[in-house]
Design a protein around this motif. Structure first.
Motif, PDB file in Angstrom:
ATOM      1  N   UNK A   1       0.894  -1.237   0.093  1.00 32.81           N
ATOM      2  CA  UNK A   1       0.001   0.066  -0.109  1.00 32.81           C
ATOM      3  C   UNK A   1       0.812   1.390  -0.089  1.00 32.81           C
ATOM      4  N   UNK A   2       1.883   1.358   0.796  1.00 38.24           N
ATOM      5  CA  UNK A   2       2.652   2.370   0.846  1.00 38.24           C
ATOM      6  C   UNK A   2       3.488   2.740  -0.475  1.00 38.24           C
ATOM      7  N   UNK A   3       3.782   1.671  -1.139  1.00 39.21           N
ATOM      8  CA  UNK A   3       4.492   1.876  -2.408  1.00 39.21           C
ATOM      9  C   UNK A   3       3.332   2.456  -3.533  1.00 39.21           C
ATOM     10  N   UNK A   4       2.377   2.101  -3.592  1.00 36.95           N
ATOM     11  CA  UNK A   4       1.227   2.187  -4.328  1.00 36.95           C
ATOM     12  C   UNK A   4       0.867   3.852  -4.069  1.00 36.95           C
ATOM     13  N   UNK A   5       0.833   4.291  -2.953  1.00 35.31           N
ATOM     14  CA  UNK A   5       0.493   5.602  -2.488  1.00 35.31           C
ATOM     15  C   UNK A   5       1.547   6.528  -3.098  1.00 35.31           C
TER      16      UNK A   5
END
Length: 96
Positions: free
Chosen positions: A24-28
């Motif tokens: 999720x952090x990478x996608x954000x």
């Protein structure tokens, strides 16, 4: 290019929950969350390659999955939503 990223990460273990947060952090960092595990991203080809490699290093290939949908250049005509619309308006100003 406009890419829709969806993922399903196993979360029954602590390691799985950690992987979920990392994905999720990478996608954000590259896009806009429109649902819990769905991101809309406007990326160059180079950005996509970098993101894909980062995600590939995070997931467990036997329990997790990530799907990339390439929506093409006329993507605005191909998206329809019902209810709360969390889509990214790529024509509006982006304040970081």
């Amino acid at each position: 290019m406009f890419i829709l990223i969806t993922y399903d990460v196993e979360t029954t273990t602590g390691e799985g929950r950690k992987r979920l947060r990392q994905v999720a952090r990478e996608c954000v960092n590259y896009g806009h969350r429109v649902q819990n595990s769905v991101f809309e991203c406007v990326l160059s080809e180079a950005q996509f390659v970098i993101l894909r490699e980062k995600l590939k290093k995070i997931i467990n290939n036997s329990t997790d999955s990530i799907r990339f949908y390439f929506l093409g250049s006329n993507w605005e005509r191909h998206i329809e939503s019902l209810g709360l619309n969390r889509s990214l308006d790529t024509n509006s100003a982006l304040i970081i």
